[in-house]
Design a protein around this motif. Sequence first.
Motif, PDB file in Angstrom:
ATOM      1  N   ASN A 259       0.806  -1.221   0.000  1.00  0.00           N
ATOM      2  CA  ASN A 259       0.000   0.000   0.000  1.00  0.00           C
ATOM      3  C   ASN A 259       0.842   1.275   0.000  1.00  0.00           C
ATOM      4  OD1 ASN A 259      -2.886  -1.068   2.014  1.00  0.00           O
ATOM      5  ND2 ASN A 259      -2.266  -1.594  -0.049  1.00  0.00           N
ATOM      6  N   ILE A 260       2.010   1.231   0.652  1.00  0.00           N
ATOM      7  CA  ILE A 260       2.837   2.430   0.771  1.00  0.00           C
ATOM      8  C   ILE A 260       3.329   2.896  -0.591  1.00  0.00           C
ATOM      9  CG2 ILE A 260       5.192   1.529   1.037  1.00  0.00           C
ATOM     10  CD1 ILE A 260       3.546   3.919   3.532  1.00  0.00           C
ATOM     11  N   ARG A 261       3.288   2.018  -1.586  1.00  0.00           N
ATOM     12  CA  ARG A 261       3.713   2.394  -2.935  1.00  0.00           C
ATOM     13  C   ARG A 261       2.829   3.489  -3.523  1.00  0.00           C
ATOM     14  NH1 ARG A 261       3.927  -2.984  -6.304  1.00  0.00           N
ATOM     15  NH2 ARG A 261       4.587  -1.496  -7.917  1.00  0.00           N
ATOM     16  N   ALA A 262       1.589   3.576  -3.064  1.00  0.00           N
ATOM     17  CA  ALA A 262       0.720   4.670  -3.528  1.00  0.00           C
ATOM     18  C   ALA A 262       1.308   6.022  -3.142  1.00  0.00           C
ATOM     19  CB  ALA A 262      -0.675   4.514  -2.946  1.00  0.00           C
ATOM     20  N   ILE A 263       2.099   6.038  -2.077  1.00  0.00           N
ATOM     21  CA  ILE A 263       2.733   7.272  -1.614  1.00  0.00           C
ATOM     22  C   ILE A 263       4.119   7.438  -2.218  1.00  0.00           C
ATOM     23  CG2 ILE A 263       3.617   8.472   0.438  1.00  0.00           C
ATOM     24  CD1 ILE A 263       1.370   6.961   2.003  1.00  0.00           C
ATOM     25  N   THR A 264       4.932   6.391  -2.185  1.00  0.00           N
ATOM     26  CA  THR A 264       6.326   6.499  -2.620  1.00  0.00           C
ATOM     27  C   THR A 264       6.483   6.486  -4.129  1.00  0.00           C
ATOM     28  OG1 THR A 264       6.608   4.098  -2.405  1.00  0.00           O
ATOM     29  CG2 THR A 264       7.170   5.454  -0.489  1.00  0.00           C
ATOM     30  N   GLU A 265       5.513   5.894  -4.851  1.00  0.00           N
ATOM     31  CA  GLU A 265       5.651   5.786  -6.304  1.00  0.00           C
ATOM     32  C   GLU A 265       4.667   6.664  -7.077  1.00  0.00           C
ATOM     33  OE1 GLU A 265       5.437   1.729  -7.586  1.00  0.00           O
ATOM     34  OE2 GLU A 265       6.849   1.029  -6.057  1.00  0.00           O
ATOM     35  N   ASN A 266       3.653   7.173  -6.416  1.00  0.00           N
ATOM     36  CA  ASN A 266       2.628   7.928  -7.126  1.00  0.00           C
ATOM     37  C   ASN A 266       2.604   9.388  -6.686  1.00  0.00           C
ATOM     38  OD1 ASN A 266       0.890   5.907  -8.858  1.00  0.00           O
ATOM     39  ND2 ASN A 266       1.376   4.847  -6.958  1.00  0.00           N
ATOM     40  N   THR A 267       1.946   9.673  -5.594  1.00  0.00           N
ATOM     41  CA  THR A 267       1.872  11.054  -5.142  1.00  0.00           C
ATOM     42  C   THR A 267       1.985  11.115  -3.630  1.00  0.00           C
ATOM     43  OG1 THR A 267       0.436  12.995  -4.958  1.00  0.00           O
ATOM     44  CG2 THR A 267      -0.654  10.893  -5.306  1.00  0.00           C
ATOM     45  N   ALA A 268       2.995  11.798  -3.159  1.00  0.00           N
ATOM     46  CA  ALA A 268       3.239  11.863  -1.711  1.00  0.00           C
ATOM     47  C   ALA A 268       2.088  12.520  -0.966  1.00  0.00           C
ATOM     48  CB  ALA A 268       4.543  12.624  -1.445  1.00  0.00           C
ATOM     49  N   ASN A 269       1.302  13.339  -1.662  1.00  0.00           N
ATOM     50  CA  ASN A 269       0.199  14.016  -0.979  1.00  0.00           C
ATOM     51  C   ASN A 269      -0.877  13.050  -0.490  1.00  0.00           C
ATOM     52  OD1 ASN A 269       1.326  16.561  -1.246  1.00  0.00           O
ATOM     53  ND2 ASN A 269       0.297  16.996  -3.178  1.00  0.00           N
ATOM     54  N   VAL A 270      -0.882  11.851  -1.016  1.00  0.00           N
ATOM     55  CA  VAL A 270      -1.818  10.835  -0.533  1.00  0.00           C
ATOM     56  C   VAL A 270      -1.596  10.588   0.960  1.00  0.00           C
ATOM     57  CG1 VAL A 270      -2.526   8.407  -0.719  1.00  0.00           C
ATOM     58  CG2 VAL A 270      -2.042   9.721  -2.786  1.00  0.00           C
TER      59      VAL A 270
END
Length: 592
Positions: free
Chosen positions: A260-271
Motif C-alpha cells: 500500500n505504501i507504494r501509492a505514496i512512494t511511487e505515485n503522489t506523496a500528498n496521498v
Amino acid sequence: MTTLTEFEDYIDAGAAAISADIVIENGTLVNVDTAEYYKANIAIYHERIVAVDADVTDYINEDTRHIDATGKYIVPGMIDGHIHVECSKLSLTRFAQAVVPHGTTSIVSGLDEYISVVGLDGLTEIFDELAKLPMKVFWGLPYKTPYTIPESTVAYNVTGEDHEKYQALPQTYGVWETVREAIQTKDEDTLRAILAAQKYHKPIFGCSPMATGKDLNQFLMSGVHIDHESYSHEEFLEKARKGLHVVIRESSVTKFLAENIRAITENTANVARHTSFCTDDVNAHDILAHGHLDNMVRLAIQAGVNPMTAIQMATINGAEAYHVDDQVGSVAPGKQADILLIDDPTNFNIETVISKGEVVTIAGEEQVSFIPPKRSESIQNTIHHAELTADDFAYHVADDVKQAVVQTINSIGPFVRKRLDVTLPVIDGIVQPSVENNVAMASVIERYGVNGNHARGFISGWSIKRGAIATTMAPDDNNLVVAGVDAEDMALAANTLITCGGGQVIVVDGEVVSLLELPIAGINTDLTPQKLAQKELDLKEAAQRLGSQLPDPLFYLSFLPITSIPDLALTDGGNVDYPNLKYFDPIVSLQK
C-alpha cells in the motif's frame, strides 16, 4: 465527561493560575500540525496539556514533576485506526499493557467480538475496565451483527434501532466497519445505522476489499468516510483519489504496508496526508517481538516515507479522519496528555510514554500496574453446548456411495479462499478426509444455546496429516470452529473447549497436546502478554505435529467463518459462497 468545575480548573491551568502536575523540559517537539521541529517545553495538568511553549516556568510549583527530555523528541501518542482488540486474545487490561509502552495510546474499535458474545448491555463491564486504563478506545457501534452474509448465529444482533439510540450518545464515535456488500444489498439495518450516524455528523467506517470502479462508486454513495481494506496500491490510490481516508493495515498475518505504501512512494506523496495506520488483528507474540504502531512507523520510513510524514500518519491523520482531533493526535494545549519521548524521528525508538496524563513508562520501564478487574460470571460462562461425539463431525451420505466429489474451501492465503473440487472416498456412508489430497474436515458449531446449528464442510491447503485443532476465538461470530482428519480427535478438541469455557486447542491421537484457555467471553484471557506469547508459540509448535505447513494454523482457523474474505467461508449456518451471497452444498456429486 468533564464536569463544569473541572472545566473551569482546566481554563485556570491554561492561564497558569493552577500549577502543572508534570512538565517535560528541553525536548524537541515534532509538531504534526505544522510539520515542524523545534525546542519546546510541555506543561500537563491532570489528563490534559495546558502549555506548549519555550518557557513554562509560570506553570511550575514545588509539587510539579519534572521530566528531562534533553536530546529527545516529543511526539503525540499514536492511534490505531482499526483494531479488533479482542482478536489479540488479550483482555483489554493486558492489551494496554502490551501496546501502550510501544506508543499506542488510543485505538479505534467496535468491541464487536465482545458484542457477539455478551451483547450491548454486556459492554458496561468492558467500558468500566477501559475507564481505569491508560489507553483510550474510540468506539464505533458495528453497522450490524452478525457481519456474515448469509447471517450466522451470535448472542446479540445489532440493529438499526440500536444505532438510533447509541449514535446520539457521546461515547459513540460512528459506525464501525460497514462492509460493501451491506450497501450493495441495501440492507435495511445498515442503511438505518448510517442515517442515524449522519444525523449526528459522525463518520462511517468502511470495509471494501478489492472494490474499484462502479463497485467503489456505489459504496461511496453510502457516505463512507474511511476504509482499511486495500489489497493493492492501485486500489489504495483509487480510493484516496475518490475522497476516502485510506488506512494501511499491517496485522500479524495480513501485511499490506509494503504494497500500500507504494501509492505514496511511487505515485503522489500528498496521498499520505489522507492516510493513517491500523493493525486490525495482532497477537501477543508479534507485539512483543516487533512492536505495534511504532513498528509501522519504522516500516514506512524504511520504505522511503519522510519521518515527519510517517509520524503524521500514526497520529494527526487518523485523529482527523475519525473526528477525534479535538482530543488527540497532536501535542497542543487542550489535548489529552498523550505524549511520547523518542530517540529521534528516523529510528523512532520509544523511550517514555505518557497517556491520559499518567507516566506509563520511563526508559522502557513500566511505571504503572496493570491489574485486571474481577470478572463477572456472565462474561466467563458463555459456552452453552452439550458434549459432542465423533459421529457429530462425520459427513453422512447414503450407505451405497463409494466416492464423493466435494467442493473444498481451499486456503491460498490467510485472506484468500477459493474453490477446489476433490474426489474423496466414502466408507460406510461417511465421506472421508484425505491426507493424500490435502483435505481435512471442518465444523462450525453454534455455542450460545440459540439454535444448535452445526455446519460441516471440507478445507484444503492446510497439509493436516493427523489430529484436530479447535478455537472459540473466531470472528465475526466467535462460534466453536474445529478442523481435523480424525473425528475422535475433533470431538475431544471441541469438548475440551466446551468444558473449560473457551479457548484454543491442539489434539493428536487422543491427547490434548496444547491448550490455551480463554475464559473471558470464550475469546480473551488475563494472562500477561509474555505468558500469552509463550502459549501462542506452544500452540504453533503443537500444530506442527499435525503436519500443517501454515504460518499460523489457529489464525487461519479462527478466520474460517469470516464471510467477507474472498471467496468462501464456513459458518454455523453452512458453507458460504460469498460472491453470490448464498450457501453452497459441499457435495458436488456422489458415485456408487
